[in-house]
Write a protein that holds these residues in place. Structure first.
Motif, PDB file in Angstrom:
ATOM      1  N   LEU A 246       4.185 -59.517  83.585  1.00  0.00           N
ATOM      2  CA  LEU A 246       3.680 -59.277  82.236  1.00  0.00           C
ATOM      3  C   LEU A 246       2.199 -59.636  82.149  1.00  0.00           C
ATOM      4  O   LEU A 246       1.732 -60.562  82.808  1.00  0.00           O
ATOM      5  N   GLY A 247       1.469 -58.929  81.321  1.00  0.00           N
ATOM      6  CA  GLY A 247       0.049 -59.187  81.151  1.00  0.00           C
ATOM      7  C   GLY A 247      -0.219 -60.341  80.217  1.00  0.00           C
ATOM      8  O   GLY A 247       0.686 -60.886  79.567  1.00  0.00           O
ATOM      9  N   THR A 248      -1.498 -60.711  80.099  1.00  0.00           N
ATOM     10  CA  THR A 248      -1.878 -61.846  79.258  1.00  0.00           C
ATOM     11  C   THR A 248      -1.628 -61.563  77.779  1.00  0.00           C
ATOM     12  O   THR A 248      -1.309 -62.479  77.014  1.00  0.00           O
ATOM     13  N   VAL A 249      -1.769 -60.305  77.358  1.00  0.00           N
ATOM     14  CA  VAL A 249      -1.520 -59.980  75.959  1.00  0.00           C
ATOM     15  C   VAL A 249      -0.046 -60.206  75.619  1.00  0.00           C
ATOM     16  O   VAL A 249       0.298 -60.790  74.576  1.00  0.00           O
ATOM     17  N   ALA A 250       0.833 -59.775  76.487  1.00  0.00           N
ATOM     18  CA  ALA A 250       2.271 -59.930  76.241  1.00  0.00           C
ATOM     19  C   ALA A 250       2.676 -61.394  76.234  1.00  0.00           C
ATOM     20  O   ALA A 250       3.429 -61.839  75.350  1.00  0.00           O
ATOM     21  N   THR A 251       2.199 -62.164  77.191  1.00  0.00           N
ATOM     22  CA  THR A 251       2.572 -63.577  77.234  1.00  0.00           C
ATOM     23  C   THR A 251       1.939 -64.348  76.072  1.00  0.00           C
ATOM     24  O   THR A 251       2.551 -65.254  75.512  1.00  0.00           O
ATOM     25  N   GLY A 252       0.701 -63.982  75.711  1.00  0.00           N
ATOM     26  CA  GLY A 252       0.084 -64.627  74.550  1.00  0.00           C
ATOM     27  C   GLY A 252       0.837 -64.326  73.270  1.00  0.00           C
ATOM     28  O   GLY A 252       1.000 -65.196  72.404  1.00  0.00           O
ATOM     29  N   ALA A 253       1.326 -63.093  73.142  1.00  0.00           N
ATOM     30  CA  ALA A 253       2.123 -62.738  71.974  1.00  0.00           C
ATOM     31  C   ALA A 253       3.412 -63.546  71.915  1.00  0.00           C
ATOM     32  O   ALA A 253       3.863 -63.959  70.838  1.00  0.00           O
ATOM     33  N   ALA A 254       4.025 -63.791  73.073  1.00  0.00           N
ATOM     34  CA  ALA A 254       5.255 -64.580  73.105  1.00  0.00           C
ATOM     35  C   ALA A 254       5.012 -66.002  72.621  1.00  0.00           C
ATOM     36  O   ALA A 254       5.814 -66.569  71.869  1.00  0.00           O
ATOM     37  N   VAL A 255       3.889 -66.591  73.034  1.00  0.00           N
ATOM     38  CA  VAL A 255       3.564 -67.940  72.580  1.00  0.00           C
ATOM     39  C   VAL A 255       3.313 -67.944  71.069  1.00  0.00           C
ATOM     40  O   VAL A 255       3.711 -68.874  70.353  1.00  0.00           O
ATOM     41  N   SER A 256       2.661 -66.908  70.555  1.00  0.00           N
ATOM     42  CA  SER A 256       2.444 -66.811  69.111  1.00  0.00           C
ATOM     43  C   SER A 256       3.767 -66.687  68.368  1.00  0.00           C
ATOM     44  O   SER A 256       3.938 -67.262  67.279  1.00  0.00           O
ATOM     45  N   VAL A 257       4.716 -65.952  68.935  1.00  0.00           N
ATOM     46  CA  VAL A 257       6.039 -65.830  68.321  1.00  0.00           C
ATOM     47  C   VAL A 257       6.724 -67.190  68.271  1.00  0.00           C
ATOM     48  O   VAL A 257       7.369 -67.550  67.273  1.00  0.00           O
ATOM     49  N   LEU A 258       6.583 -67.980  69.326  1.00  0.00           N
ATOM     50  CA  LEU A 258       7.173 -69.321  69.356  1.00  0.00           C
ATOM     51  C   LEU A 258       6.626 -70.168  68.212  1.00  0.00           C
ATOM     52  O   LEU A 258       7.383 -70.794  67.459  1.00  0.00           O
ATOM     53  N   ALA A 259       5.292 -70.208  68.073  1.00  0.00           N
ATOM     54  CA  ALA A 259       4.677 -71.026  67.025  1.00  0.00           C
ATOM     55  C   ALA A 259       5.024 -70.504  65.638  1.00  0.00           C
ATOM     56  O   ALA A 259       5.295 -71.280  64.714  1.00  0.00           O
ATOM     57  N   ALA A 260       5.034 -69.175  65.481  1.00  0.00           N
ATOM     58  CA  ALA A 260       5.353 -68.597  64.175  1.00  0.00           C
ATOM     59  C   ALA A 260       6.807 -68.864  63.798  1.00  0.00           C
ATOM     60  O   ALA A 260       7.115 -69.146  62.626  1.00  0.00           O
ATOM     61  N   SER A 261       7.703 -68.799  64.764  1.00  0.00           N
ATOM     62  CA  SER A 261       9.111 -69.079  64.501  1.00  0.00           C
ATOM     63  C   SER A 261       9.297 -70.510  64.022  1.00  0.00           C
ATOM     64  O   SER A 261      10.033 -70.770  63.054  1.00  0.00           O
ATOM     65  N   ALA A 262       8.624 -71.449  64.666  1.00  0.00           N
ATOM     66  CA  ALA A 262       8.707 -72.852  64.249  1.00  0.00           C
ATOM     67  C   ALA A 262       8.141 -73.043  62.847  1.00  0.00           C
ATOM     68  O   ALA A 262       8.697 -73.791  62.033  1.00  0.00           O
ATOM     69  N   ALA A 263       7.043 -72.350  62.540  1.00  0.00           N
ATOM     70  CA  ALA A 263       6.414 -72.504  61.227  1.00  0.00           C
ATOM     71  C   ALA A 263       7.284 -71.940  60.116  1.00  0.00           C
ATOM     72  O   ALA A 263       7.437 -72.547  59.053  1.00  0.00           O
ATOM     73  N   VAL A 264       7.885 -70.789  60.348  1.00  0.00           N
ATOM     74  CA  VAL A 264       8.652 -70.115  59.298  1.00  0.00           C
ATOM     75  C   VAL A 264       9.938 -70.861  58.984  1.00  0.00           C
ATOM     76  O   VAL A 264      10.354 -70.959  57.813  1.00  0.00           O
ATOM     77  N   VAL A 265      10.588 -71.415  60.001  1.00  0.00           N
ATOM     78  CA  VAL A 265      11.905 -72.029  59.797  1.00  0.00           C
ATOM     79  C   VAL A 265      11.805 -73.344  59.035  1.00  0.00           C
ATOM     80  O   VAL A 265      12.709 -73.683  58.252  1.00  0.00           O
ATOM     81  N   GLN A 266      10.721 -74.100  59.185  1.00  0.00           N
ATOM     82  CA  GLN A 266      10.664 -75.457  58.636  1.00  0.00           C
ATOM     83  C   GLN A 266      10.843 -75.525  57.118  1.00  0.00           C
ATOM     84  O   GLN A 266      11.641 -76.339  56.631  1.00  0.00           O
ATOM     85  N   PRO A 267      10.143 -74.723  56.319  1.00  0.00           N
ATOM     86  CA  PRO A 267      10.371 -74.824  54.870  1.00  0.00           C
ATOM     87  C   PRO A 267      11.803 -74.477  54.467  1.00  0.00           C
ATOM     88  O   PRO A 267      12.377 -75.122  53.577  1.00  0.00           O
ATOM     89  N   TYR A 268      12.385 -73.468  55.099  1.00  0.00           N
ATOM     90  CA  TYR A 268      13.760 -73.096  54.780  1.00  0.00           C
ATOM     91  C   TYR A 268      14.728 -74.222  55.142  1.00  0.00           C
ATOM     92  O   TYR A 268      15.680 -74.508  54.396  1.00  0.00           O
ATOM     93  N   ALA A 269      14.495 -74.877  56.288  1.00  0.00           N
ATOM     94  CA  ALA A 269      15.367 -75.982  56.695  1.00  0.00           C
ATOM     95  C   ALA A 269      15.278 -77.138  55.710  1.00  0.00           C
ATOM     96  O   ALA A 269      16.305 -77.736  55.341  1.00  0.00           O
ATOM     97  N   GLY A 270      14.060 -77.462  55.280  1.00  0.00           N
ATOM     98  CA  GLY A 270      13.897 -78.549  54.322  1.00  0.00           C
ATOM     99  C   GLY A 270      14.577 -78.262  52.993  1.00  0.00           C
ATOM    100  O   GLY A 270      15.252 -79.132  52.415  1.00  0.00           O
TER     101      GLY A 270
END
Length: 398
Positions: A246-270
């Motif tokens: 995979l290229g750097t764009v694809a792997t960078g997007a995956a890392v962004s998905v990880l951070a975004a997933s963590a950010a979105v879930v926290q308010p709903y969990a609280g």
């Protein structure tokens, strides 16, 4: 660990009082990742080798490991707001130091100063989030605080890279200096003073017993496991993706998905915790399970494995973070809130450093696939053992 008084009759703090605390969480995350992600690629004059880069990265985290419990206890002694303001002002001053001096030697001093300052205002902000909200509303408050902190982690490498590209490392430090000072002024105006509470004398043995109790140990172990998995995901998912072609764009997007997933879930969990739809014990166990499954998915080849791992690890850590901090706040005497938050932050820092070290050691001896498997096993076993053994049950908010 004695349970804190449940301030069920206390009204939640107005939003204008909470926003500066969320901004402080964003500041520490943005400062940590914004600089760390850009030191190696854009500062050849200051970072002359991998050893120097490792030292500069370790300075910030090392200061936090040593000083967060100290400043957390100081917040209990003199009040959390003065420590918050002092830390933010010190962060601005340390950032301005390199922005003005522009010397490789001063970069070390600035990075150490930033880490020490973040050690002051980060646990103080967490303590104020707890003190300013009743037990029944702390899940929502910590969810929002974690959301803004995750946004800082997400945007730090991107915005930091743009600033360094536009004006060099000095511009990034200048922006951080202005940000730290602006948040300090905002907090001074909008955050109410929360005076320290009288407390009984505490010996080292008392502190050790309180920190070894399950009401502290279980949430902190879960927080450390979640942070370890996040750190490994950010650092090693791109490696796994590159090995699969995979290229750097694809792997960078995956890392962004990880951070975004963590950010979105926290308010709903609280909010779900405050509404009684989930419990602390069940939520932490579910979050740990999601995180472990995500790490196991990272063993799968190609984009499906990397992307699924990013989503699940992010969601698991996003579920754990607000529940863990809410459990800690609910099981802590109000007069010891800063000390507990500082000690819990220490646990997260150890997970942040220990997770990548474990995966790297196992990967060196075998393959990266086994490194992910080893951390997945640890994420499940250690925190779940702390949930099932020890003293009292992990407290849940009223």
């Amino acid at each position: 660990m004695s349970a804190a008084p449940r301030a069920t009759g206390q009204a939640p703090a107005p939003k204008r009082s909470m926003w500066p605390l969320y901004a402080a969480g964003f500041t520490t995350a943005f400062g940590a990742h914004g600089i760390a992600a850009n030191l190696g690629g854009f500062s050849d004059d200051a970072v002359t080798s991998l050893l120097v880069l490792g030292g500069l990265l370790a300075l910030y985290d090392g200061a936090e490991v040593v000083l967060k419990p100290v400043f957390g206890s100081l917040a209990d002694r003199i009040g959390a707001k003065p420590v918050l303001l002092g830390g933010l002002i010190a962060f601005a001053a340390a950032s301005a130091l390199y922005a003005i001096a522009d010397s490789p030697g001063w970069l070390w001093a600035a990075r150490l100063g930033q880490g020490a300052a973040a050690s002051a205002f980060s646990p103080s902000a967490s303590a104020l989030v707890a003190r300013l909200n009743p037990a029944a509303k702390r899940g929502r408050a910590f969810g929002s605080y974690g959301f803004h902190k995750s946004i800082g982690y997400t945007l730090g490498p991107l915005l930091g890279g743009l600033l360094v590209w536009a004006g060099g490392l000095r511009l990034l430090f200048t922006v951080l200096a202005v940000l730290g000072l602006a948040v300090a002024v905002w907090a001074a105006v909008a955050v109410p003073a929360v005076p320290p509470l009288p407390k009984q004398r505490q010996t080292l043995a008392d502190l050790a017993r309180r920190l070894a109790d399950r009401s502290f140990l279980a949430p902190t172990a879960a927080l450390a496991a979640a942070t370890a998995a996040l750190s490994v995901g950010v650092g090693f998912l791109p490696v796994s993706g590159a090995a699969a072609g995979l290229g750097t764009v694809a792997t960078g997007a995956a890392v962004s998905v990880l951070a975004a997933s963590a950010a979105v879930v926290q308010p709903y969990a609280g909010r779900a915790l405050d509404a009684g739809r989930i419990t602390v014990r069940g939520g932490l166990a579910t979050g740990l399970g999601l995180t472990a499954v995500g790490l196991l998915c990272a063993m799968l080849p190609g984009m499906p494995g990397v992307l699924t791992a990013a989503v699940l690890v992010g969601a698991g850590s996003g579920l754990i973070t607000p529940l863990g901090f809410t459990a800690l706040a609910s099981g802590t005497p109000e007069e010891r809130m800063g000390q507990t938050m500082g000690s819990a932050e220490l646990g997260r820092e150890l997970g942040d450093a220990g997770g990548p070290l474990l995966v790297a050691a196992v990967a060196t001896a075998s393959t990266l696939t086994y490194g992910f498997a080893a951390l997945a096993a640890l994420v499940l076993v250690v925190p779940l053992l702390s949930l099932r053994t020890g003293g009292r049950t992990v407290p849940a908010p009223d």
